[in-house]
Write a protein that holds these residues in place. Structure first.
Motif, PDB file in Angstrom:
ATOM      1  N   VAL A   1       0.755  -1.161  -0.009  1.00  0.00           N
ATOM      2  CA  VAL A   1      -0.022   0.030  -0.052  1.00  0.00           C
ATOM      3  C   VAL A   1       0.993   0.982   0.078  1.00  0.00           C
ATOM      4  CG1 VAL A   1      -1.770   1.243   1.320  1.00  0.00           C
ATOM      5  CG2 VAL A   1      -1.914  -1.230   0.990  1.00  0.00           C
ATOM      6  N   LEU A   2       1.962   1.037   0.660  1.00  0.00           N
ATOM      7  CA  LEU A   2       2.951   2.341   0.569  1.00  0.00           C
ATOM      8  C   LEU A   2       3.515   2.853  -0.474  1.00  0.00           C
ATOM      9  CD1 LEU A   2       5.148   1.784   4.099  1.00  0.00           C
ATOM     10  CD2 LEU A   2       3.376   3.700   3.606  1.00  0.00           C
ATOM     11  N   ASP A   3       3.735   1.552  -1.182  1.00  0.00           N
ATOM     12  CA  ASP A   3       4.268   1.903  -2.517  1.00  0.00           C
ATOM     13  C   ASP A   3       3.290   2.498  -3.500  1.00  0.00           C
ATOM     14  OD1 ASP A   3       6.851   1.733  -4.045  1.00  0.00           O
ATOM     15  OD2 ASP A   3       6.094   0.086  -5.136  1.00  0.00           O
ATOM     16  N   THR A   4       2.095   1.975  -3.285  1.00  0.00           N
ATOM     17  CA  THR A   4       1.154   2.435  -4.202  1.00  0.00           C
ATOM     18  C   THR A   4       0.559   4.032  -3.952  1.00  0.00           C
ATOM     19  OG1 THR A   4       0.225   0.283  -4.354  1.00  0.00           O
ATOM     20  CG2 THR A   4      -1.235   2.137  -5.047  1.00  0.00           C
ATOM     21  N   ILE A   5       0.777   4.353  -2.729  1.00  0.00           N
ATOM     22  CA  ILE A   5       0.462   5.813  -2.258  1.00  0.00           C
ATOM     23  C   ILE A   5       1.690   6.584  -2.921  1.00  0.00           C
ATOM     24  CG2 ILE A   5       0.552   7.291  -0.255  1.00  0.00           C
ATOM     25  CD1 ILE A   5      -0.923   5.230   1.305  1.00  0.00           C
ATOM     26  N   ARG A  24       9.949   3.733   2.668  1.00  0.00           N
ATOM     27  CA  ARG A  24       9.573   3.096   3.654  1.00  0.00           C
ATOM     28  C   ARG A  24       8.973   1.613   3.052  1.00  0.00           C
ATOM     29  NH1 ARG A  24       4.996   6.050   6.555  1.00  0.00           N
ATOM     30  NH2 ARG A  24       4.730   4.029   7.775  1.00  0.00           N
ATOM     31  N   ALA A  25       8.153   1.646   2.054  1.00  0.00           N
ATOM     32  CA  ALA A  25       7.877   0.387   1.489  1.00  0.00           C
ATOM     33  C   ALA A  25       9.199  -0.754   1.246  1.00  0.00           C
ATOM     34  CB  ALA A  25       6.981   0.638  -0.112  1.00  0.00           C
ATOM     35  N   LEU A  26      10.161   0.264   0.728  1.00  0.00           N
ATOM     36  CA  LEU A  26      11.332  -0.853   0.272  1.00  0.00           C
ATOM     37  C   LEU A  26      12.007  -1.469   1.485  1.00  0.00           C
ATOM     38  CD1 LEU A  26      13.513  -1.553  -1.967  1.00  0.00           C
ATOM     39  CD2 LEU A  26      14.758   0.307  -1.695  1.00  0.00           C
ATOM     40  N   MET A  27      12.086  -0.819   2.757  1.00  0.00           N
ATOM     41  CA  MET A  27      12.722  -1.101   3.750  1.00  0.00           C
ATOM     42  C   MET A  27      11.809  -2.319   4.223  1.00  0.00           C
ATOM     43  SD  MET A  27      12.917   0.903   7.532  1.00  0.00           S
ATOM     44  CE  MET A  27      11.106   0.623   7.591  1.00  0.00           C
ATOM     45  N   LEU A  28      10.469  -2.110   4.132  1.00  0.00           N
ATOM     46  CA  LEU A  28       9.507  -3.291   4.555  1.00  0.00           C
ATOM     47  C   LEU A  28       9.541  -4.505   3.637  1.00  0.00           C
ATOM     48  CD1 LEU A  28       6.464  -0.955   5.647  1.00  0.00           C
ATOM     49  CD2 LEU A  28       8.061  -2.179   7.190  1.00  0.00           C
ATOM     50  N   PHE A  29       9.692  -4.334   2.483  1.00  0.00           N
ATOM     51  CA  PHE A  29       9.608  -5.331   1.594  1.00  0.00           C
ATOM     52  C   PHE A  29      11.017  -6.051   2.019  1.00  0.00           C
ATOM     53  CE2 PHE A  29       7.141  -2.864  -1.699  1.00  0.00           C
ATOM     54  CZ  PHE A  29       5.648  -3.331  -1.239  1.00  0.00           C
ATOM     55  N   LYS A  30      12.041  -5.553   2.040  1.00  0.00           N
ATOM     56  CA  LYS A  30      13.210  -6.259   2.268  1.00  0.00           C
ATOM     57  C   LYS A  30      13.220  -6.895   3.603  1.00  0.00           C
ATOM     58  CE  LYS A  30      16.516  -3.799  -0.589  1.00  0.00           C
ATOM     59  NZ  LYS A  30      17.815  -2.960  -0.706  1.00  0.00           N
ATOM     60  N   LYS A  31      12.770  -6.374   4.742  1.00  0.00           N
ATOM     61  CA  LYS A  31      12.667  -7.157   5.810  1.00  0.00           C
ATOM     62  C   LYS A  31      11.716  -8.177   5.816  1.00  0.00           C
ATOM     63  CE  LYS A  31      11.221  -5.850  10.749  1.00  0.00           C
ATOM     64  NZ  LYS A  31      10.768  -4.954  11.381  1.00  0.00           N
ATOM     65  N   PHE A  32      10.819  -8.271   5.129  1.00  0.00           N
ATOM     66  CA  PHE A  32       9.732  -9.308   5.151  1.00  0.00           C
ATOM     67  C   PHE A  32      10.027 -10.331   4.255  1.00  0.00           C
ATOM     68  CE2 PHE A  32       7.439  -6.104   7.803  1.00  0.00           C
ATOM     69  CZ  PHE A  32       7.398  -6.569   9.112  1.00  0.00           C
ATOM     70  N   HIS A  33      10.588  -9.730   2.955  1.00  0.00           N
ATOM     71  CA  HIS A  33      10.593 -10.589   1.880  1.00  0.00           C
ATOM     72  C   HIS A  33      12.064 -11.001   1.454  1.00  0.00           C
ATOM     73  CE1 HIS A  33       6.155 -10.632   1.745  1.00  0.00           C
ATOM     74  NE2 HIS A  33       6.176  -9.356   1.631  1.00  0.00           N
ATOM     75  N   GLY A  34      12.734 -10.319   1.781  1.00  0.00           N
ATOM     76  CA  GLY A  34      14.215 -10.459   1.374  1.00  0.00           C
ATOM     77  C   GLY A  34      14.446  -9.437   0.368  1.00  0.00           C
ATOM     78  N   ASP A  35      15.986  -9.393  -0.010  1.00  0.00           N
ATOM     79  CA  ASP A  35      16.387  -8.483  -0.985  1.00  0.00           C
ATOM     80  C   ASP A  35      16.003  -8.867  -2.357  1.00  0.00           C
ATOM     81  OD1 ASP A  35      17.365  -6.747   1.129  1.00  0.00           O
ATOM     82  OD2 ASP A  35      19.611  -7.476   0.453  1.00  0.00           O
ATOM     83  N   GLU A  36      15.719 -10.323  -2.783  1.00  0.00           N
ATOM     84  CA  GLU A  36      15.503 -10.810  -4.065  1.00  0.00           C
ATOM     85  C   GLU A  36      14.017 -11.176  -4.079  1.00  0.00           C
ATOM     86  OE1 GLU A  36      18.257 -13.588  -4.852  1.00  0.00           O
ATOM     87  OE2 GLU A  36      20.124 -12.110  -5.104  1.00  0.00           O
ATOM     88  N   ASN A  37      13.086 -10.057  -4.280  1.00  0.00           N
ATOM     89  CA  ASN A  37      11.553 -10.469  -4.434  1.00  0.00           C
ATOM     90  C   ASN A  37      10.999  -9.346  -5.394  1.00  0.00           C
ATOM     91  OD1 ASN A  37       8.952  -9.375  -3.290  1.00  0.00           O
ATOM     92  ND2 ASN A  37       9.171 -11.358  -2.244  1.00  0.00           N
ATOM     93  N   PRO A  38       9.934  -9.910  -6.054  1.00  0.00           N
ATOM     94  CA  PRO A  38       9.543  -9.051  -7.097  1.00  0.00           C
ATOM     95  C   PRO A  38       9.035  -7.534  -6.638  1.00  0.00           C
ATOM     96  CG  PRO A  38       8.743 -11.199  -7.555  1.00  0.00           C
ATOM     97  CD  PRO A  38       9.396 -11.155  -6.057  1.00  0.00           C
ATOM     98  N   SER A  39       8.409  -7.538  -5.341  1.00  0.00           N
ATOM     99  CA  SER A  39       7.929  -6.365  -4.841  1.00  0.00           C
ATOM    100  C   SER A  39       9.346  -5.504  -4.629  1.00  0.00           C
ATOM    101  CB  SER A  39       7.175  -6.668  -3.380  1.00  0.00           C
ATOM    102  OG  SER A  39       6.139  -7.447  -3.532  1.00  0.00           O
TER     103      SER A  39
END
Length: 109
Positions: A1-5, A24-39
């Motif tokens: 949602v943050l990325d879309t906003i 913020r979205a990037l930080m959260l995506f990396k935290k929860f999904h790792g660095d190599e994720n489509p998000s």
């Protein structure tokens, strides 16, 4: 949602707010999904687009390079999303007046 906003804020010309949301979205995506994720890949590209809209092509280039590399790693060379990432990277190279490299990207896309 943050990325879309962040995308919506970029469209409205609210670049500082957009960058905050994308980061913020990037930080959260990396935290929860790792660095190599489509998000992560999409978020890196959105950061690039935000800097591109601000005409900060050098900063945009940093993020588009990361997005380009990650897209190839995740999706391979023949995916349409990868073509978009490569094309965006070429646009940033053009903004940095690196025309020969930009042309290579556009042909590769």
């Amino acid at each position: 949602v943050l990325d879309t906003i962040g995308q919506a804020q970029r469209s409205l010309g609210k670049f500082t707010e957009a960058l905050e949301k994308h980061n913020r979205a990037l930080m959260l995506f990396k935290k929860f999904h790792g660095d190599e994720n489509p998000s992560v890949m999409i978020c890196l590209n959105n950061l690039s687009l935000a800097y591109q809209a601000m005409k900060d092509y050098q900063k945009a280039l940093e993020f588009s390079e990361q997005a380009r590399r990650l897209s190839i790693k995740l999706l391979g060379n023949k995916h349409s999303i990868v073509a978009g990432m490569i094309d965006n990277h070429g646009a940033n190279l053009t903004g940095c007046e690196r025309y020969d490299e930009a042309l290579e990207c556009h042909h590769a896309a």
